[in-house]
Design an enzyme around this catalytic site. Structure first.
Site, short mmCIF file in Angstrom:
data_model
loop_
_atom_site.label_atom_id
_atom_site.label_comp_id
_atom_site.label_asym_id
_atom_site.label_seq_id
_atom_site.Cartn_x
_atom_site.Cartn_y
_atom_site.Cartn_z
N GLY A 1 0.77 -1.24 0.00
CA GLY A 1 0.00 0.00 0.00
C GLY A 1 0.80 1.28 0.00
O GLY A 1 0.34 2.30 0.52
N SER A 2 1.97 1.28 -0.65
CA SER A 2 2.73 2.54 -0.66
C SER A 2 2.05 3.59 -1.55
O SER A 2 2.14 4.79 -1.28
CB SER A 2 4.19 2.32 -1.08
OG SER A 2 4.29 2.03 -2.45
N ASN A 3 1.37 3.16 -2.59
CA ASN A 3 0.62 4.14 -3.40
C ASN A 3 -0.58 4.68 -2.62
O ASN A 3 -0.91 5.87 -2.71
CB ASN A 3 0.15 3.50 -4.71
CG ASN A 3 1.26 3.49 -5.76
OD1 ASN A 3 1.60 4.54 -6.30
ND2 ASN A 3 1.86 2.33 -5.99
N LYS B 1 -16.76 -15.08 -8.84
CA LYS B 1 -15.97 -13.84 -8.93
C LYS B 1 -16.90 -12.65 -9.12
O LYS B 1 -16.67 -11.58 -8.53
CB LYS B 1 -14.99 -13.93 -10.11
CG LYS B 1 -13.84 -14.85 -9.83
CD LYS B 1 -12.90 -14.90 -11.01
CE LYS B 1 -11.77 -15.88 -10.72
NZ LYS B 1 -10.99 -16.22 -11.91
N MET C 1 -4.46 -7.10 -6.75
CA MET C 1 -3.94 -8.15 -7.63
C MET C 1 -5.03 -9.01 -8.28
O MET C 1 -4.85 -10.21 -8.45
CB MET C 1 -2.98 -9.04 -6.83
CG MET C 1 -1.85 -8.29 -6.16
SD MET C 1 -0.87 -7.33 -7.34
CE MET C 1 0.10 -8.64 -8.05
N ARG C 2 -6.15 -8.40 -8.64
CA ARG C 2 -7.21 -9.16 -9.30
C ARG C 2 -7.73 -8.42 -10.50
O ARG C 2 -7.71 -7.19 -10.51
CB ARG C 2 -8.42 -9.32 -8.35
CG ARG C 2 -8.25 -10.41 -7.40
CD ARG C 2 -9.27 -10.41 -6.29
NE ARG C 2 -8.64 -11.09 -5.19
CZ ARG C 2 -8.55 -12.40 -5.11
NH1 ARG C 2 -9.12 -13.17 -6.00
NH2 ARG C 2 -7.90 -12.96 -4.11
N ASN D 1 -6.14 2.46 -12.27
CA ASN D 1 -5.09 1.52 -11.87
C ASN D 1 -3.73 2.15 -12.17
O ASN D 1 -3.62 3.01 -13.04
CB ASN D 1 -5.22 0.21 -12.66
CG ASN D 1 -4.18 -0.81 -12.22
OD1 ASN D 1 -3.93 -1.00 -11.02
ND2 ASN D 1 -3.55 -1.48 -13.18
N HIS E 1 0.28 0.94 -13.08
CA HIS E 1 1.07 -0.22 -13.51
C HIS E 1 2.54 0.19 -13.64
O HIS E 1 2.83 1.25 -14.19
CB HIS E 1 0.54 -0.75 -14.85
CG HIS E 1 1.28 -1.95 -15.31
ND1 HIS E 1 1.12 -3.19 -14.72
CD2 HIS E 1 2.23 -2.11 -16.27
CE1 HIS E 1 1.93 -4.05 -15.31
NE2 HIS E 1 2.61 -3.43 -16.25
C1 GRF Z 1 3.04 -1.04 -7.63
O1 GRF Z 1 4.28 -1.27 -8.26
C2 GRF Z 1 1.95 -0.83 -8.65
O2 GRF Z 1 2.40 -0.26 -9.84
C3 GRF Z 1 1.48 -2.24 -8.92
O3 GRF Z 1 1.58 -2.90 -7.69
C4 GRF Z 1 2.54 -2.25 -6.87
C5 GRF Z 1 1.84 -1.87 -5.61
O4 GRF Z 1 2.68 -1.30 -4.66
N1 GRF Z 1 0.15 -2.23 -9.47
P1 GRF Z 1 2.06 -0.66 -3.34
O5 GRF Z 1 1.17 -1.72 -2.71
O6 GRF Z 1 1.27 0.54 -3.76
O7 GRF Z 1 3.23 -0.32 -2.49
#
Ligand code: GRF
Length: 221
Positions: free
Chosen positions: A15-17, A68, A93-94, A110, A112
């Site tokens: 969850g760093s984002n 799902k 991750m889904r 999203n 990426h």
């Molecule tokens: C990031 O590299 C993002 O681009 C990808 O998954 C990773 C998630 O990192 N979708 P975080 O959980 O936000 O630290």
């Protein structure tokens, strides 16, 4: 702040984002409120961040849903209940299924860790290193039913050194992720993103609204 955008965050891991978005909101530079964090993994560190910042969170166990689609319907219900307007995938991750896509048309983002459409799927950074590309980066895009497909909003480019390991490149890209994700949400909050023919138009478009090159082009002698 007036006209706050209500966000729902979906995460599976560290969850760093999610943290970068929290930080921008707390700094007063993103007119948004996080109404709910949903995780699909009980051990996700993102939950600790939610607790620390008094953000409502929910663990939705995918195995508890018969299908799902049912899982994503349940998710849509929880998000709608809290007035969420924009859904933000932050390391989720889904593949998002139809019930959630239908509930939030052109309102799911999203991020990426590659310059899409190159290197979609898992390990975008490892793919970049393996192919020996000179430039990689990250992309924020609207989510459709595919894997890292969907109209592109912002990209940031980072240099790749032949000596880079996957971890080193990941770290360099992650710094840029933390910059462009809040920026894309800000553009959405300002009502400036419009999807037409599978591409995003940004109203009041300035070149720097939709890309970052680090180091900037033209700086080298
Ligand atoms: C990031 O590299 C993002 O681009 C990808 O998954 C990773 C998630 O990192 N979708 P975080 O959980 O936000 O630290």
């Amino acid at each position: 702040m007036a006209n706050m955008l209500n966000l729902g965050i979906l995460a599976s891991g560290r969850g760093s984002n999610f943290q970068a978005i929290i930080d921008e909101i707390e700094a007063g530079s993103l007119p948004a409120a996080i109404k709910l964090l949903i995780v699909d993994n009980a051990g996700a560190y993102a939950v600790e961040r939610a607790k620390k910042h008094a953000i409502d969170y929910l663990y939705l166990d995918p195995k508890a849903s018969p299908t799902k689609d049912a899982y994503f319907s349940a998710m849509a219900l929880e998000l709608k209940k809290r007035g969420v307007e924009l859904v933000v995938l932050a390391g989720f991750m889904r593949i998002v299924r139809k019930p959630l896509l239908d509930a939030f048309p052109n309102s799911i983002l999203n991020i990426h860790p590659a310059l899409l459409p190159s290197f979609p799927g898992l390990h975008g950074q490892e793919q970049a290193v393996r192919h020996g590309v000179r430039i990689s980066g990250c992309t924020v895009h609207f989510v459709d039913g595919g894997m890292d497909t969907g109209p592109i909003i912002i990209q940031a480019a980072v240099p790749v050194s032949p000596a880079d390991t996957e971890d080193e490149l990941s770290e360099r890209i992650l710094k840029m992720e933390h910059r462009i994700y809040p920026e894309a949400i800000r553009l959405y909050a300002e009502g400036r993103l419009h999807v037409a023919d599978g591409a995003v138009e940004i109203s009041g478009y300035e070149m720097h609204d939709s890309y970052i090159v680090n180091p900037p082009l033209g700086n080298r002698k």
